[in-house]
Design a protein around this motif. Sequence first.
Motif, PDB file in Angstrom:
ATOM      1  N   ALA A   1      23.303  19.401  10.764  1.00  0.00           N
ATOM      2  CA  ALA A   1      21.832  19.557   9.984  1.00  0.00           C
ATOM      3  C   ALA A   1      20.903  18.878  11.032  1.00  0.00           C
ATOM      4  O   ALA A   1      19.973  19.412  11.058  1.00  0.00           O
ATOM      5  CB  ALA A   1      21.946  18.692   8.664  1.00  0.00           C
ATOM      6  N   MET A   2      21.504  17.920  11.544  1.00  0.00           N
ATOM      7  CA  MET A   2      20.219  17.233  12.649  1.00  0.00           C
ATOM      8  C   MET A   2      19.906  17.938  13.780  1.00  0.00           C
ATOM      9  O   MET A   2      18.775  18.143  14.118  1.00  0.00           O
ATOM     10  CB  MET A   2      21.009  15.752  12.912  1.00  0.00           C
ATOM     11  CG  MET A   2      20.232  14.843  14.045  1.00  0.00           C
ATOM     12  SD  MET A   2      20.895  14.043  15.138  1.00  0.00           S
ATOM     13  CE  MET A   2      21.445  15.500  16.241  1.00  0.00           C
ATOM     14  N   ILE A   3      21.109  18.465  14.396  1.00  0.00           N
ATOM     15  CA  ILE A   3      20.854  19.402  15.529  1.00  0.00           C
ATOM     16  C   ILE A   3      20.159  20.755  15.263  1.00  0.00           C
ATOM     17  O   ILE A   3      19.303  21.285  15.872  1.00  0.00           O
ATOM     18  CB  ILE A   3      22.147  19.657  16.435  1.00  0.00           C
ATOM     19  CG1 ILE A   3      21.671  19.889  17.880  1.00  0.00           C
ATOM     20  CG2 ILE A   3      22.727  20.790  15.759  1.00  0.00           C
ATOM     21  CD1 ILE A   3      21.303  18.475  18.567  1.00  0.00           C
TER      22      ILE A   3
ATOM     23  N   ASN B   1      29.259  24.055  10.161  1.00  0.00           N
ATOM     24  CA  ASN B   1      28.897  23.908   8.947  1.00  0.00           C
ATOM     25  C   ASN B   1      27.762  22.999   8.517  1.00  0.00           C
ATOM     26  O   ASN B   1      27.384  22.308   9.500  1.00  0.00           O
ATOM     27  CB  ASN B   1      30.330  23.733   8.168  1.00  0.00           C
ATOM     28  CG  ASN B   1      31.017  24.912   8.115  1.00  0.00           C
ATOM     29  OD1 ASN B   1      30.714  26.032   8.028  1.00  0.00           O
ATOM     30  ND2 ASN B   1      32.541  24.638   8.280  1.00  0.00           N
ATOM     31  N   ARG B   2      27.327  23.054   7.335  1.00  0.00           N
ATOM     32  CA  ARG B   2      26.520  22.037   6.721  1.00  0.00           C
ATOM     33  C   ARG B   2      26.692  20.544   6.701  1.00  0.00           C
ATOM     34  O   ARG B   2      26.460  20.071   5.725  1.00  0.00           O
ATOM     35  CB  ARG B   2      25.720  22.591   5.490  1.00  0.00           C
ATOM     36  CG  ARG B   2      24.852  23.834   5.722  1.00  0.00           C
ATOM     37  CD  ARG B   2      24.533  24.449   4.337  1.00  0.00           C
ATOM     38  NE  ARG B   2      23.875  25.764   4.550  1.00  0.00           N
ATOM     39  CZ  ARG B   2      22.755  26.197   5.136  1.00  0.00           C
ATOM     40  NH1 ARG B   2      21.945  25.349   5.506  1.00  0.00           N
ATOM     41  NH2 ARG B   2      22.545  27.552   5.277  1.00  0.00           N
TER      42      ARG B   2
ATOM     43  N   TYR C   1      25.805  27.862   9.842  1.00  0.00           N
ATOM     44  CA  TYR C   1      24.634  28.062  10.733  1.00  0.00           C
ATOM     45  C   TYR C   1      24.589  29.148  11.717  1.00  0.00           C
ATOM     46  O   TYR C   1      23.771  29.313  12.480  1.00  0.00           O
ATOM     47  CB  TYR C   1      24.389  26.571  11.203  1.00  0.00           C
ATOM     48  CG  TYR C   1      24.031  25.659  10.531  1.00  0.00           C
ATOM     49  CD1 TYR C   1      22.771  25.785   9.882  1.00  0.00           C
ATOM     50  CD2 TYR C   1      24.669  24.400  10.539  1.00  0.00           C
ATOM     51  CE1 TYR C   1      22.227  24.716   8.866  1.00  0.00           C
ATOM     52  CE2 TYR C   1      24.330  23.311   9.607  1.00  0.00           C
ATOM     53  CZ  TYR C   1      22.927  23.765   8.809  1.00  0.00           C
ATOM     54  OH  TYR C   1      22.566  22.715   8.023  1.00  0.00           O
ATOM     55  N   GLU C   2      25.691  29.883  11.684  1.00  0.00           N
ATOM     56  CA  GLU C   2      25.870  30.684  13.081  1.00  0.00           C
ATOM     57  C   GLU C   2      24.966  31.760  13.015  1.00  0.00           C
ATOM     58  O   GLU C   2      24.466  32.385  14.263  1.00  0.00           O
ATOM     59  CB  GLU C   2      27.267  31.244  13.107  1.00  0.00           C
ATOM     60  CG  GLU C   2      28.510  30.323  13.425  1.00  0.00           C
ATOM     61  CD  GLU C   2      29.773  30.649  13.932  1.00  0.00           C
ATOM     62  OE1 GLU C   2      29.893  31.620  14.273  1.00  0.00           O
ATOM     63  OE2 GLU C   2      30.599  29.927  13.862  1.00  0.00           O
ATOM     64  N   GLU C   3      24.666  32.479  11.944  1.00  0.00           N
ATOM     65  CA  GLU C   3      23.661  33.886  11.736  1.00  0.00           C
ATOM     66  C   GLU C   3      22.390  33.194  12.182  1.00  0.00           C
ATOM     67  O   GLU C   3      21.560  34.043  12.922  1.00  0.00           O
ATOM     68  CB  GLU C   3      23.773  34.266  10.537  1.00  0.00           C
ATOM     69  CG  GLU C   3      22.982  35.780  10.258  1.00  0.00           C
ATOM     70  CD  GLU C   3      23.134  36.544  11.419  1.00  0.00           C
ATOM     71  OE1 GLU C   3      22.642  37.278  12.052  1.00  0.00           O
ATOM     72  OE2 GLU C   3      24.617  36.861  11.833  1.00  0.00           O
ATOM     73  N   GLU C   4      21.900  32.161  11.736  1.00  0.00           N
ATOM     74  CA  GLU C   4      20.736  31.441  12.131  1.00  0.00           C
ATOM     75  C   GLU C   4      20.459  31.156  13.594  1.00  0.00           C
ATOM     76  O   GLU C   4      19.471  31.646  14.012  1.00  0.00           O
ATOM     77  CB  GLU C   4      20.380  30.318  11.054  1.00  0.00           C
ATOM     78  CG  GLU C   4      18.983  29.666  11.416  1.00  0.00           C
ATOM     79  CD  GLU C   4      18.687  28.434  10.775  1.00  0.00           C
ATOM     80  OE1 GLU C   4      17.450  27.960  10.722  1.00  0.00           O
ATOM     81  OE2 GLU C   4      19.705  28.076  10.008  1.00  0.00           O
TER      82      GLU C   4
END
Length: 368
Positions: free
Chosen positions: A21-23, A15-16, A49-52
């Motif tokens: 966010a850093m990685i 999650n965000r 972030y999984e789809e990205e």
Amino acid sequence: MGKPIRILQVFGKLNRGGAEAMIMNIYRNINRDKIQFDFVVHGNIVGDYEEEIKQLGGKIYRVPDYKVYNHIKYVKAWNSFFKNNSQYRVIHSHIRSTASIILKIAKKYNLKTICHSHNTSNGRGIKSVIKKVLQSRISKYSDYMFACSKESAIWLYGKENANSNNCFIINNAIDSRKYIYDESIRNKKRKELKIEDKIVIGQVGRLNSMKNHLFSFNVLKECLKKNNKYVLLVVGDGNLKNDLKLKTKKLGIEENIIFLGVRSDVNELLQAMDVFIMPSLYEGLPVALVEAQAASLPCLISTNILSGILIDELIEQKKLSDNISGWSNWIVNLKKENRIDRSNQIKKLNFDINTNIRWLENFYIEID
């Protein structure tokens, strides 16, 4: 050119949050012909972030959430993973609580192990005690120790390990160009949120006890006594969302708080704000604070935040034990200053993503 080195990144959920966010900032900008990231996450909840990650060419694996009572099942899951995925030679763990379990097993399968400290506290309660016990052997199984700040390194690894040659401070860097103040973006975002005539306080972070949102609500209530134009933008999601919404009603300020949830446009939302507030109970090095300074926002933060203070003229620190009116008075009396391009300052302080990426690329290649 041969195949890229595949680095195994370990998270609780994707999650965000700050570490995630850093990685992801690194992952988007790293040379993926040389380095590719794959991820192991805990549980079956699909993260933001999984789809990205899949679009960027990364793989996502799942292991069970650790519950203490399922310790044997958890160990078996990791053993099974490494048996069936012998292609990995480097593992980079961003979780602390079970890192000693994971990295011990990884070493058995001859992986180079990295643990990454993103915080300076486990919080309170029985869970924090369990985490402390589990974390006590992390340094034993870490070939390399990363941390977002010196304080974070000492807290997790101990002073001796934090000062060793195997410990590295990795700044929570950002793409500073995305945060350069832009009046047109500010106006567009304020119109979109219907806050054109408001004085906007912003808070970015997970809705959990560590971020101390209720304190911000009380600060807002005091500000409203002096001027009814104040609103608070709350960016993020978490387990306290429903409780916090109820608190706003009890305080009678629900009309002045906008819960925005998880957003992918934080860089633009920061343009819409007039002041950034962060009354956290504890922090490692908050990415959101670095982003706020890159957006040239005045920041009112707690003295519990020890790192991430880059541009002194933008920062005011206050104790949480101070009277709420002290916090609100600072906001109410804040003089409006021109917001300027801070990207060169961020770069000079080594918090721009591009410098950090080149270092990490070389590090992964050297230890692989």
